[in-house]
Design a protein around this motif. Sequence first.
Motif, mmCIF file in Angstrom:
data_model
loop_
_atom_site.group_PDB
_atom_site.id
_atom_site.type_symbol
_atom_site.label_atom_id
_atom_site.label_comp_id
_atom_site.label_asym_id
_atom_site.label_seq_id
_atom_site.Cartn_x
_atom_site.Cartn_y
_atom_site.Cartn_z
ATOM 1 N N CYS A 1 0.831 -1.212 0.000
ATOM 2 C CA CYS A 1 0.000 0.000 0.000
ATOM 3 C C CYS A 1 0.863 1.259 0.000
ATOM 4 C CB CYS A 1 -0.925 0.013 1.216
ATOM 5 S SG CYS A 1 -2.211 -1.234 1.158
ATOM 6 N N CYS A 2 1.907 1.243 0.810
ATOM 7 C CA CYS A 2 2.810 2.398 0.865
ATOM 8 C C CYS A 2 3.467 2.637 -0.485
ATOM 9 C CB CYS A 2 3.867 2.178 1.944
ATOM 10 S SG CYS A 2 5.105 3.473 2.028
ATOM 11 N N HIS A 3 3.959 1.554 -1.096
ATOM 12 C CA HIS A 3 4.638 1.659 -2.389
ATOM 13 C C HIS A 3 3.732 2.294 -3.443
ATOM 14 C CE1 HIS A 3 6.906 0.503 -5.970
ATOM 15 N NE2 HIS A 3 5.807 -0.057 -6.437
ATOM 16 N N TRP A 4 2.485 1.852 -3.498
ATOM 17 C CA TRP A 4 1.570 2.367 -4.518
ATOM 18 C C TRP A 4 1.121 3.797 -4.216
ATOM 19 C CZ3 TRP A 4 -0.536 0.271 -9.084
ATOM 20 C CH2 TRP A 4 0.016 -0.958 -9.453
ATOM 21 N N LEU A 5 0.930 4.109 -2.954
ATOM 22 C CA LEU A 5 0.470 5.462 -2.609
ATOM 23 C C LEU A 5 1.549 6.511 -2.855
ATOM 24 C CD1 LEU A 5 -1.620 4.908 0.654
ATOM 25 C CD2 LEU A 5 -2.461 5.730 -1.547
ATOM 26 N N ILE A 6 2.784 6.242 -2.433
ATOM 27 C CA ILE A 6 3.828 7.256 -2.601
ATOM 28 C C ILE A 6 4.446 7.192 -3.995
ATOM 29 C CG2 ILE A 6 4.323 7.221 -0.134
ATOM 30 C CD1 ILE A 6 6.891 5.734 -0.693
ATOM 31 N N GLY A 7 4.024 6.204 -4.774
ATOM 32 C CA GLY A 7 4.505 6.088 -6.148
ATOM 33 C C GLY A 7 3.466 6.575 -7.145
ATOM 34 N N ASP A 8 2.666 5.643 -7.667
ATOM 35 C CA ASP A 8 1.713 5.966 -8.744
ATOM 36 C C ASP A 8 0.659 6.983 -8.319
ATOM 37 O OD1 ASP A 8 1.995 3.670 -11.139
ATOM 38 O OD2 ASP A 8 2.782 3.073 -9.199
ATOM 39 N N VAL A 9 0.088 6.807 -7.125
ATOM 40 C CA VAL A 9 -0.992 7.704 -6.693
ATOM 41 C C VAL A 9 -0.471 9.122 -6.481
ATOM 42 C CG1 VAL A 9 -2.686 8.188 -4.884
ATOM 43 C CG2 VAL A 9 -2.348 5.835 -5.680
ATOM 44 N N MET A 10 0.671 9.258 -5.788
ATOM 45 C CA MET A 10 1.204 10.589 -5.525
ATOM 46 C C MET A 10 1.641 11.275 -6.819
ATOM 47 S SD MET A 10 3.970 11.683 -2.596
ATOM 48 C CE MET A 10 3.044 10.847 -1.318
ATOM 49 N N ALA A 11 2.147 10.498 -7.763
ATOM 50 C CA ALA A 11 2.531 11.074 -9.057
ATOM 51 C C ALA A 11 1.316 11.658 -9.770
ATOM 52 C CB ALA A 11 3.198 10.005 -9.924
ATOM 53 N N TYR A 12 0.196 10.946 -9.715
ATOM 54 C CA TYR A 12 -1.034 11.440 -10.345
ATOM 55 C C TYR A 12 -1.535 12.701 -9.635
ATOM 56 C CZ TYR A 12 -5.486 11.197 -12.836
ATOM 57 O OH TYR A 12 -6.555 11.479 -13.653
ATOM 58 N N ILE A 13 -1.449 12.698 -8.312
ATOM 59 C CA ILE A 13 -1.885 13.861 -7.530
ATOM 60 C C ILE A 13 -1.056 15.095 -7.888
ATOM 61 C CG2 ILE A 13 -1.909 14.834 -5.195
ATOM 62 C CD1 ILE A 13 -2.693 12.029 -4.198
ATOM 63 N N ARG A 14 0.256 14.926 -7.978
ATOM 64 C CA ARG A 14 1.132 16.052 -8.325
ATOM 65 C C ARG A 14 0.844 16.567 -9.738
ATOM 66 N NH1 ARG A 14 5.401 13.263 -5.352
ATOM 67 N NH2 ARG A 14 5.926 12.169 -7.266
ATOM 68 N N GLN A 15 0.617 15.630 -10.662
ATOM 69 C CA GLN A 15 0.399 16.016 -12.055
ATOM 70 C C GLN A 15 -0.918 16.760 -12.241
ATOM 71 O OE1 GLN A 15 0.520 12.713 -14.770
ATOM 72 N NE2 GLN A 15 -0.044 13.945 -16.558
ATOM 73 N N HIS A 16 -1.967 16.296 -11.539
ATOM 74 C CA HIS A 16 -3.304 16.864 -11.759
ATOM 75 C C HIS A 16 -3.751 17.801 -10.638
ATOM 76 C CE1 HIS A 16 -4.084 14.268 -15.254
ATOM 77 N NE2 HIS A 16 -3.420 13.336 -14.575
ATOM 78 N N LYS A 17 -2.887 17.946 -9.595
ATOM 79 C CA LYS A 17 -3.174 18.864 -8.484
ATOM 80 C C LYS A 17 -4.544 18.573 -7.865
ATOM 81 C CE LYS A 17 -0.219 22.656 -10.054
ATOM 82 N NZ LYS A 17 0.512 21.866 -11.052
ATOM 83 N N LYS A 18 -4.735 17.311 -7.519
ATOM 84 C CA LYS A 18 -5.985 16.850 -6.913
ATOM 85 C C LYS A 18 -5.733 16.355 -5.496
ATOM 86 C CE LYS A 18 -8.834 17.061 -10.584
ATOM 87 N NZ LYS A 18 -10.114 17.779 -10.595
ATOM 88 N N HIS A 19 -6.810 16.319 -4.702
ATOM 89 C CA HIS A 19 -6.763 15.715 -3.368
ATOM 90 C C HIS A 19 -7.058 14.230 -3.514
ATOM 91 C CE1 HIS A 19 -7.909 14.743 0.771
ATOM 92 N NE2 HIS A 19 -7.295 15.862 1.133
ATOM 93 N N ILE A 20 -6.395 13.409 -2.729
ATOM 94 C CA ILE A 20 -6.535 11.962 -2.887
ATOM 95 C C ILE A 20 -7.982 11.498 -2.731
ATOM 96 C CG2 ILE A 20 -5.984 11.458 -0.447
ATOM 97 C CD1 ILE A 20 -4.537 8.910 -1.537
ATOM 98 N N ASN A 21 -8.742 12.140 -1.845
ATOM 99 C CA ASN A 21 -10.136 11.721 -1.641
ATOM 100 C C ASN A 21 -11.039 12.109 -2.801
ATOM 101 O OD1 ASN A 21 -9.619 10.532 0.879
ATOM 102 N ND2 ASN A 21 -9.754 12.518 1.905
#
Length: 475
Positions: free
Chosen positions: A339-359
């Motif tokens: 879970c940590c690997h996916w959140l700080i990897g793919d998910v965080m990359a998407y958040i940074r790119q699209h400037k969205k909140h995870i929820n």
Amino acid sequence: MFEAVIGIEVHCELKTKTKMFSGAPVTFGNPPNTQVHVIDMAMPGTLPSVNKKGVEMAIRVCRALHMKIDDLLRFDRKNYYYADLPKGFQITQYFHPIGQHGYLDIEVNQQLLRIDIERLHIEEDTAKMTHYDDCTLIDYNRSGIPLIEIVTLPQMHNSQQVCAYLEALRMILIYTDVSDAIMAEGSMRVDVNISLRPQGSHTLGEKVEIKNLNALSNVQKAIDYEIQRQTYLLEQHRPVLRQTRRFDEKSQTTVLMREKESLLDYRYYPEPNILPVRLDNRWIENIKQQLPLLPNQKKSLYQETYGLSSQDTKILLSHKDISLFYDQVISIYPYYHTCCHWLIGDVMAYIRQHKKHINDLLTVQDFAELMNMLKQEKVSSKQAKQILEFMILEKKSPLIVMKEHHMQSLNDENMLRSLIEEVLDEYPQLVYDYHCGKTNVCGFFVGQVMKKTSGQAHPQKTNELLRQMLEKRKI
């Protein structure tokens, strides 16, 4: 040789809905002078009233910093006339701060350092002034916003220690949910008090204050420059004057603002319009008990219980929303590392790119289910990446995405063996090459199996079976 002695004052805006002593709303980014109450403008006949939520938030931080809390709430007047104070005074706490004698442990160069905190007091913010060549514009939206000021003892000795302290304090302010502590927006501002003394001396030198630093990088640069400036003066046997200075980003130097005021200039006395308030000890205890896990507590949990690395822990904790999301996911499926690997990897990359909140992107339940499908080998890592993207774009559960896009992982051993057998029969020369030492052909074989299954063969399982079957075909 000289030693720097540094104390820090941090002003933090509290994220209450209304101001500290009036009913005006607290918002960021609204047009100037649209969030103002008659109390903020010191209109005749107006009287302040204390914001209970602001007091509660101050108590939260006091508790997080191990401070003694004063249950008798009292305010004072700090008198000086300036354009950003319509009343001609600021309501603050000088004689009786709400919190005293606390500490914050920080880590510098893998060594623990305890910073003693002298006091935490509640006050109101001033208006914002914007200076031009021919005029100064004043925005009173900020006037009266609740502030807490946190003052350390003069115990730090370099910019590295100061920045570590400020980072740790900022995390406390965020995790206690009292402030967003965004320095660039002014919700956390730093004043640095710095003096130099001969190495081995216990007598403090003359203090210089550097006001309103709004970025950690500027804090570091201002301290380093000021140590250099004061060292030069002392080496030339010239006095260091008691001054208030600011950091000029263009010249990367500290610049004189004014000669330092003495406490007598402020003429403190008890605020006559706010009577002392005895705080209910049960209310205070309830606030303490409802405090969430703090960064140091979560750090221990992540590393000692979940086995996460210090680097992964640091990344998780530096993003509170992702840390809270992670906590909820692992409460469903305790796949701590995955879970940590996916959140700080793919998910965080998407958040940074699209400037969205995870929820706004994912639900806890859906992401947890995707992690479970991955761990149960129902999908491959490559397929999980594709499913994750569709989950975000289509707002659908991973199971629905998998079925609609035909992404189920093929890991049936008998079927995979049959397909591998076909591939090996089609390329006998490569089988021969493998046994001659060219083991890199395995990647080609796996690729051919993937091609036959439209990418749905489980890569790890395919690779394991392939090597077994190649060994059986030894020349």
